[in-house]
Design an enzyme around this catalytic site. Structure first.
Site, short mmCIF file in Angstrom:
data_model
loop_
_atom_site.label_atom_id
_atom_site.label_comp_id
_atom_site.label_asym_id
_atom_site.label_seq_id
_atom_site.Cartn_x
_atom_site.Cartn_y
_atom_site.Cartn_z
N ASP A 56 0.87 -1.17 0.00
CA ASP A 56 0.00 0.00 0.00
C ASP A 56 0.91 1.23 0.00
O ASP A 56 1.90 1.27 0.73
CB ASP A 56 -0.85 0.05 1.26
CG ASP A 56 -1.94 -1.00 1.30
OD1 ASP A 56 -2.11 -1.74 0.31
OD2 ASP A 56 -2.64 -1.09 2.34
N HIS B 90 5.13 -7.26 0.25
CA HIS B 90 4.78 -8.57 -0.30
C HIS B 90 5.35 -8.73 -1.72
O HIS B 90 5.70 -7.74 -2.37
CB HIS B 90 3.27 -8.75 -0.30
CG HIS B 90 2.67 -8.79 1.07
ND1 HIS B 90 2.10 -9.93 1.60
CD2 HIS B 90 2.55 -7.84 2.04
CE1 HIS B 90 1.66 -9.68 2.83
NE2 HIS B 90 1.92 -8.41 3.12
N SER C 87 8.77 4.20 4.62
CA SER C 87 9.88 4.38 3.71
C SER C 87 9.42 4.13 2.27
O SER C 87 8.28 4.40 1.93
CB SER C 87 11.04 3.46 4.08
OG SER C 87 12.22 3.93 3.47
#
EC number: 4.1.1.65
Length: 277
Positions: free
Chosen positions: A78, A135, A241
């Protein structure tokens, strides 16, 4: 500012179990950033004994669906797209007027960078409100991990527009993978106040920080090979980050037409189609 010292201090505080104070800080953070706790597995500030455990919170089962097209990659996190596109003459776009070196990004070894020359890249920024587990965008086998020491500049959009070579200067962890379609690199970039970068196979990589580049190689097959399916967790940030992904030439078609600088990304959604020969 002593960015490393401040970041490590914040890291210690974020890992501390401070009871009601931890709960209060988490509650304030949720309110300040408008975090949607309905999609988290644990939903109350008091469910977390440290700020780090809150920040790397697990999502509720079914909160994200992973695109199941075997000929496509999905978003790994995200966040919001900073830049994406072609790697031209060994350079990636950081922001308008700023490019940076592929070789430097991957640790300074031209042999490591060679498989990605002429390929594509994607840079996604994770804001403090975002889910902070990373992921896999596609199925892959881990080939190499590289720790690269560096600065800890902020990586927010304003800094990206004003600090040259930002992502090739900051501390980072580079993971190189083999896939059916070619090599993939995922670069987890540290930043000011980022307390830790972890991978699922090696745990905490930084801190402690060092001044030397370290490399770890992994077997490509056999019982000790480290393999991932699309959507598997591969790492996490403790505080926000950026993730930069690079893809080998002729591996991807164009990115989704709806995706461009500033576009919001959602883990698991379609990002680009793969070129199947």
């Amino acid at each position: 500012m002593p960015k490393h010292a401040i970041s490590r201090l914040v890291g210690k505080l974020a890992a501390a179990k401070m009871g009601w104070l931890t709960t209060k800080l988490i509650s304030m953070f949720i309110k300040a950033y408008g975090i949607n706790m309905d999609e988290a597995k644990l939903k109350k500030a008091s469910d977390f004994d440290t700020f780090n455990n809150f920040f790397t919170r697990e999502l509720e089962e079914g909160a994200r669906s992973i695109n199941d097209d075997e000929n496509a990659i999905c978003y790994p996190v995200d966040g919001a797209i900073s830049q994406q596109g072609d790697i031209i003459d060994g350079q990636l776009i950081q922001a308008k007027g700023f490019n940076y070196s592929l070789t430097s990004l991957l640790g300074g070894d031209e042999t490591t960078a060679a498989p990605f020359q002429g390929g594509k890249f994607s840079c996604i920024y994770l804001a403090p409100k975002d889910y902070h587990r990373i992921h896999m965008p596609m199925a892959a086998t881990l080939r190499e991990m590289i720790y690269v020491p560096g600065e800890l500049f902020s990586v927010n959009p304003l800094t990206a527009e004003n600090v040259p070579d930002l992502f090739a200067r900051n501390e980072r962890v580079v993971a190189i993978f083999d896939t059916e379609f070619g090599q993939l690199a995922m670069v987890l970039v540290g930043a000011t106040i980022v307390a830790s970068i972890e991978t699922t196979w090696a745990g905490t990589i930084t801190p402690p920080a060092g001044k030397d580049i370290f490399r770890w190689q992994y077997p490509k097959d056999g019982a000790n090979a480290i393999t991932f399916e699309k959507g598997d967790e591969m790492g996490r940030f403790k505080l926000g980050s950026t993730v930069v992904s690079t893809f080998a030439p002729n591996m991807l078609n164009d990115f989704a037409s709806s995706a461009g600088p500033g576009s919001i990304t959602r883990l698991g959604d379609f990002y680009a189609s793969l070129v199947r020969s």
